[in-house]
Enzyme design. Structure first.
Site, PDB file in Angstrom:
ATOM      1  N   HIS A 165      40.318  33.430  41.454  1.00 18.46           N
ATOM      2  CA  HIS A 165      40.616  34.470  42.432  1.00 18.46           C
ATOM      3  C   HIS A 165      41.532  33.964  43.546  1.00 18.46           C
ATOM      4  O   HIS A 165      42.463  34.661  43.965  1.00 18.46           O
ATOM      5  CB  HIS A 165      39.301  34.993  43.017  1.00 18.46           C
ATOM      6  CG  HIS A 165      39.356  36.402  43.478  1.00 18.46           C
ATOM      7  ND1 HIS A 165      38.237  37.194  43.578  1.00 18.46           N
ATOM      8  CD2 HIS A 165      40.383  37.182  43.889  1.00 18.46           C
ATOM      9  CE1 HIS A 165      38.587  38.403  44.013  1.00 18.46           C
ATOM     10  NE2 HIS A 165      39.877  38.405  44.217  1.00 18.46           N
ATOM     11  N   TYR A 169      33.285  41.230  44.317  1.00 22.49           N
ATOM     12  CA  TYR A 169      33.289  42.645  44.684  1.00 22.49           C
ATOM     13  C   TYR A 169      31.864  43.197  44.724  1.00 22.49           C
ATOM     14  O   TYR A 169      31.169  43.245  43.705  1.00 22.49           O
ATOM     15  CB  TYR A 169      34.108  43.478  43.698  1.00 22.49           C
ATOM     16  CG  TYR A 169      35.564  43.092  43.563  1.00 22.49           C
ATOM     17  CD1 TYR A 169      36.228  42.401  44.580  1.00 22.49           C
ATOM     18  CD2 TYR A 169      36.279  43.419  42.421  1.00 22.49           C
ATOM     19  CE1 TYR A 169      37.559  42.058  44.446  1.00 22.49           C
ATOM     20  CE2 TYR A 169      37.623  43.079  42.285  1.00 22.49           C
ATOM     21  CZ  TYR A 169      38.253  42.392  43.300  1.00 22.49           C
ATOM     22  OH  TYR A 169      39.578  42.051  43.163  1.00 22.49           O
ATOM     23  N   GLY A 187      46.847  52.448  48.600  1.00 28.14           N
ATOM     24  CA  GLY A 187      46.779  53.906  48.702  1.00 28.14           C
ATOM     25  C   GLY A 187      47.735  54.516  49.698  1.00 28.14           C
ATOM     26  O   GLY A 187      47.971  55.728  49.668  1.00 28.14           O
ATOM     27  N   PRO A 245      49.311  48.245  43.726  1.00 30.43           N
ATOM     28  CA  PRO A 245      50.695  48.674  43.518  1.00 30.43           C
ATOM     29  C   PRO A 245      51.052  49.933  44.299  1.00 30.43           C
ATOM     30  O   PRO A 245      52.229  50.284  44.396  1.00 30.43           O
ATOM     31  CB  PRO A 245      50.750  48.930  42.006  1.00 30.43           C
ATOM     32  CG  PRO A 245      49.352  49.310  41.642  1.00 30.43           C
ATOM     33  CD  PRO A 245      48.486  48.450  42.511  1.00 30.43           C
ATOM     34  N   LEU A 246      50.040  50.585  44.876  1.00 36.71           N
ATOM     35  CA  LEU A 246      50.265  51.763  45.709  1.00 36.71           C
ATOM     36  C   LEU A 246      50.052  51.446  47.189  1.00 36.71           C
ATOM     37  O   LEU A 246      49.795  52.332  48.002  1.00 36.71           O
ATOM     38  CB  LEU A 246      49.336  52.901  45.279  1.00 36.71           C
ATOM     39  CG  LEU A 246      49.645  53.473  43.890  1.00 36.71           C
ATOM     40  CD1 LEU A 246      48.540  54.415  43.434  1.00 36.71           C
ATOM     41  CD2 LEU A 246      50.982  54.198  43.900  1.00 36.71           C
ATOM     42  N   GLY A 247      50.184  50.153  47.533  1.00 33.95           N
ATOM     43  CA  GLY A 247      50.047  49.773  48.934  1.00 33.95           C
ATOM     44  C   GLY A 247      48.687  50.149  49.506  1.00 33.95           C
ATOM     45  O   GLY A 247      48.589  50.679  50.602  1.00 33.95           O
TER      46      GLY A 247
END
Length: 328
Positions: free
Chosen positions: A124, A57, A208, A204-206
């Site tokens: 990863h 990242y 965003g 988990p929120l796609g």
């Protein structure tokens, strides 16, 4: 909210919700280090212990950023990072899981993080050219040396999980899991539960989308990786917005946001599930943590799932090239 419940990833105790740090350095447009560090500090203040980063990242920037944020507060943090992408940003993707690279990558991460050990060290992506036994064997040597406490895999399939766990206990599997990505449910989650491996859903929120904040790809910053992801493409995004509209209706009836409802659904997948929604902003951090208090009945869960049936989600979660790096 200051009392975040505890869950376990294998033998590792963590907050029931973690914080994904990728977007503070990578993927979602320009970030502000001062804002990100303030959000990291706020997460610790609120009781979040699990911070998730990776050497890839921002080309190492994210680990350095997280290291700066936890300096002086190391005993409050379960520090998770990942290795395996051996290419620099902008270069063709190259995965390495050979023993020599495992050791090299760990030393570099320790240096960037400014710590003497990593609490949860993930592969990863699985290197198809190297037996998983070699990779995990080298990771286990890091445990024996005191440089790593627990081991994890990311985007690994059921067969790989079994082989890896036979070499050294795997504490956690990190995979994309949300209302619009249900892939782990068929094979991976059952194997994790059989072996006592915790599940760490990322996005988990796609990415965003399930919050309802993104109505058009034009609202995304230049360079945002979602601009190239199939579910945000013209034709697909319009169909996927119908899912969000239904989630918003259900959320309004419960007095919560669509994002909180979607995240609460993930939290309800089991006591061995620890999602790591990412954000750079304290406002959204606090909104996400409030999802821990959302109670969902069996009827609520069924209604939420009916709003996002897998056959209604338009587009794959990655482009064709990226999908080749997901272990089957």
């Amino acid at each position: 909210m200051t009392d975040v419940p505890t869950r376990h990833l294998g033998a590792l105790a963590v907050s029931a919700q973690g914080l994904g740090c990728m977007g503070m350095s990578h993927g979602y447009g320009t970030a502000d280090d001062a804002q990100s560090i303030a959000t990291l500090h706020r997460a610790l203040d609120l009781g979040v212990t699990l911070l998730d980063t990776a050497d890839f990242y921002g080309g190492g920037h994210n680990e350095e950023l997280v290291g700066r944020a936890v300096a002086g507060r190391r005993d409050e943090v379960v520090l998770a990072t990942k290795f395996g992408f051996a290419n620099r940003l902008g270069e063709p993707t190259r995965i390495r899981g050979d023993a020599a690279y495992v050791r090299q990558a760990c030393e570099a991460s320790l240096r960037r993080l400014g710590v003497d050990h990593i609490d949860l060290y993930y592969l990863h992506r699985v290197d198809p050219q190297v037996p998983i036994e070699e990779t995990v064997g080298a990771m286990a040597e890091l445990v024996h040396a005191g440089k790593v406490r627990h081991l994890g895999l990311s985007e690994a399939g059921a067969v790989t999980l079994r082989r890896a766990h036979a070499v050294h206990p795997i504490a956690a599997l990190q995979s994309e899991w949300s209302l619009w990505t249900r892939d782990p449910e068929a094979e991976v989650a059952p194997v994790c539960r059989e072996l006592g491996i915790g599940l760490v859903p990322f996005s988990p929120l796609g990415r965003g989308f399930l919050t309802g904040r993104y109505r058009s790809v034009d609202t995304l910053a230049e360079g945002d990786i979602r601009r190239g992801q199939p579910r945000f493409a013209d034709g697909n995004i319009e169909r996927n917005l119908a899912i969000v509209a239904r989630l918003e209706e259900l959320a309004a009836a419960k007095g919560v946001t669509a994002g909180q409802l979607a995240l609460a659904w993930v939290q309800h997948r089991g006591d061995d599930v620890v999602p790591i929604p990412g954000t750079r902003r304290q406002r959204y951090l606090e909104e996400n943590l409030a999802a821990l208090t959302v109670e969902l009945s069996a009827e609520d869960l069924a209604a939420v799932e009916a709003a996002a049936p897998t056959d209604r989600v338009a587009g794959t979660r990655y482009d064709a090239t990226s999908l080749t790096f997901v272990d089957g």
